[in-house]
Design an enzyme around this catalytic site. Structure first.
Site, PDB file in Angstrom:
ATOM      1  N   THR A  13       0.819  -1.430  -0.239  1.00 50.54           N
ATOM      2  CA  THR A  13      -0.145   0.012  -0.072  1.00 50.54           C
ATOM      3  C   THR A  13       0.951   1.485   0.046  1.00 50.54           C
ATOM      4  O   THR A  13       0.406   2.333  -0.444  1.00 50.54           O
ATOM      5  CB  THR A  13      -0.837   0.077   1.309  1.00 50.54           C
ATOM      6  OG1 THR A  13      -1.787  -1.173   1.325  1.00 50.54           O
ATOM      7  CG2 THR A  13      -1.839   1.336   1.349  1.00 50.54           C
ATOM      8  N   THR A  95       1.483  -4.481   4.453  1.00 49.69           N
ATOM      9  CA  THR A  95       1.318  -4.484   5.747  1.00 49.69           C
ATOM     10  C   THR A  95       0.726  -5.931   5.831  1.00 49.69           C
ATOM     11  O   THR A  95       0.798  -6.275   7.160  1.00 49.69           O
ATOM     12  CB  THR A  95       0.348  -3.448   6.134  1.00 49.69           C
ATOM     13  OG1 THR A  95      -1.078  -3.473   5.615  1.00 49.69           O
ATOM     14  CG2 THR A  95       0.881  -2.089   6.072  1.00 49.69           C
TER      15      THR A  95
HETATM   16  N1  ASP Z   1      -2.459  -4.996   0.234  1.00 50.17           N
HETATM   17  C1  ASP Z   1      -1.419  -4.633   1.227  1.00 50.17           C
HETATM   18  C2  ASP Z   1      -0.303  -5.324   0.992  1.00 50.17           C
HETATM   19  O1  ASP Z   1       0.544  -5.490   0.095  1.00 50.17           O
HETATM   20  C3  ASP Z   1      -1.980  -3.872   2.473  1.00 50.17           C
HETATM   21  C4  ASP Z   1      -1.027  -3.100   3.034  1.00 50.17           C
HETATM   22  O2  ASP Z   1       0.003  -2.731   2.384  1.00 50.17           O
HETATM   23  O3  ASP Z   1      -1.696  -2.351   3.637  1.00 50.17           O
HETATM   24  O4  ASP Z   1      -0.132  -5.925   1.846  1.00 50.17           O
END
Ligand code: ASP
Length: 327
Positions: A13, A95
């Site tokens: 993200t 995340t």
């Molecule tokens: N979908 C994302 C990831 O690559 C979630 C994030 O980064 O907050 O994990």
């Protein structure tokens, strides 16, 4: 002269482009993530806190990270750390699996500089995105701890230990928590305050080559009425280890327990963790009678990583137990 810090982007993200500024939830639909060079350009952080060396690596959602990616990332960190002028490495990460990557890096990496893992809960293009702030804070921590080895997670103005930190909320900016132990420090504006040091005797103990040969280790999640199907499937799929995400104190249903005993008889190593999200699973008469290893304070996903590394190294159950208890 400003300190020199490398930035390695993996996607997530923190590098994501939504369709407009209000796209805070469904931005993965665009499937657009910036590479490290473009991300650093967009954040205008170059030359502000450090001389940043952006290193293009991956542009993926962190749900897609593999153990080969971890091995490549570790190799890259070793390559970067050979630069005598480099003072730290910041890794931008999705995340979703950030805590797992930070944990495995802390078990395998043994470089002479800090390695700071960061991410964001809102895409780079989102309203009040935390991308810029988290990246800036991670760079500040890397600078403040230059030449101090160790992997740390920096997010939402807090510094966390890889062992303790977990993503505890799907959406909030404060999603990352270290349940019970709390953060190691804070970033207040330009000031980095470390209130206590991470304490993980496992750090740097595992050879990075093991990452290319991690055996299958499955996690089995307990619930009322859980039968033996998932455990038997794991055994059938060739798992060398199983982590039980059991009920509160660290125990599964009677049927799961019987199946775990059978798995141990068949030569698998079983670690008992818990689905509670916090707290230690301690050794008990029940565990000892079956040969199940208590998972200590590690959540199931982190216990899985530690068990896989131990098994890849050829450690036997006694040694694995010692490692899980050595905190
Ligand atoms: N979908 C994302 C990831 O690559 C979630 C994030 O980064 O907050 O994990």
């Amino acid at each position: 002269m400003l300190p020199k810090i490398a930035f390695v982007g993996t996607g997530g993200t923190i590098a994501s482009i939504g369709k407009d500024q209000f796209d805070l939830l469904d931005y993965t639909a665009t499937d657009q993530r910036l590479d490290s060079v473009t991300l650093i350009e967009r954040t205008h952080l170059q030359g502000e806190i450090a001389t940043i060396v952006p290193v293009n690596f991956l542009q993926i959602d962190s749900t897609a990270i593999t153990s080969d990616d971890w091995a490549d990332l570790v190799d890259l960190c070793y390559e970067l750390s050979a630069d005598p002028e480099l003072q730290g490495i910041v890794i931008g990460h999705g995340t979703a699996s950030l805590e797992e990557t930070a944990w495995i890096l802390s078990l395998v990496l043994d470089v002479r500089m800090p390695v700071i893992v960061t991410g964001s809960m809102r895409p780079l293009t989102g309203i009040s995105s935390d991308s810029h702030a988290n990246l800036a804070a991670a760079i500040r921590v890397a600078v403040a701890r230059a030449h101090e080895p160790g992997v740390l997670v920096v997010i939402n103005d807090e510094i966390h230990a890889p062992r303790a930190v977990t993503k505890a909320h799907t959406l909030r900016l404060s999603a990352f928590q270290s349940p019970w132990s709390g953060p190691l420090g804070y970033i207040d504006g330009p000031r980095v305050a470390t209130i206590r040091l991470a304490d993980s005797p496992c750090q740097g103990n595992f050879a990075r080559e093991l990452l290319r040969h991690l055996p299958r280790v499955d996690i089995v999640y307990s619930h009322v009425g859980a039968d033996s199907l998932a455990i038997r499937s794991a055994v059938g799929a060739g798992a060398k280890g199983i982590v039980s995400a059991g009920f509160g104190p660290g125990i599964g249903t009677p049927e799961e327990t019987r199946a775990l005993g059978d798995a141990i008889s068949a030569g698998l190593v079983v670690v008992q963790s818990t689905r509670t999200g916090a707290g230690r699973v301690v050794d008990s008469t029940h565990h000892r009678s079956l040969g199940i290893i208590a998972g200590n304070d590690l959540n199931p996903q982190k216990a899985r990583i530690l068990l896989a590394l131990c098994l890849a190294r050829g450690d036997g159950p006694r040694e694995i137990e010692r490692i899980f208890q050595s905190v």
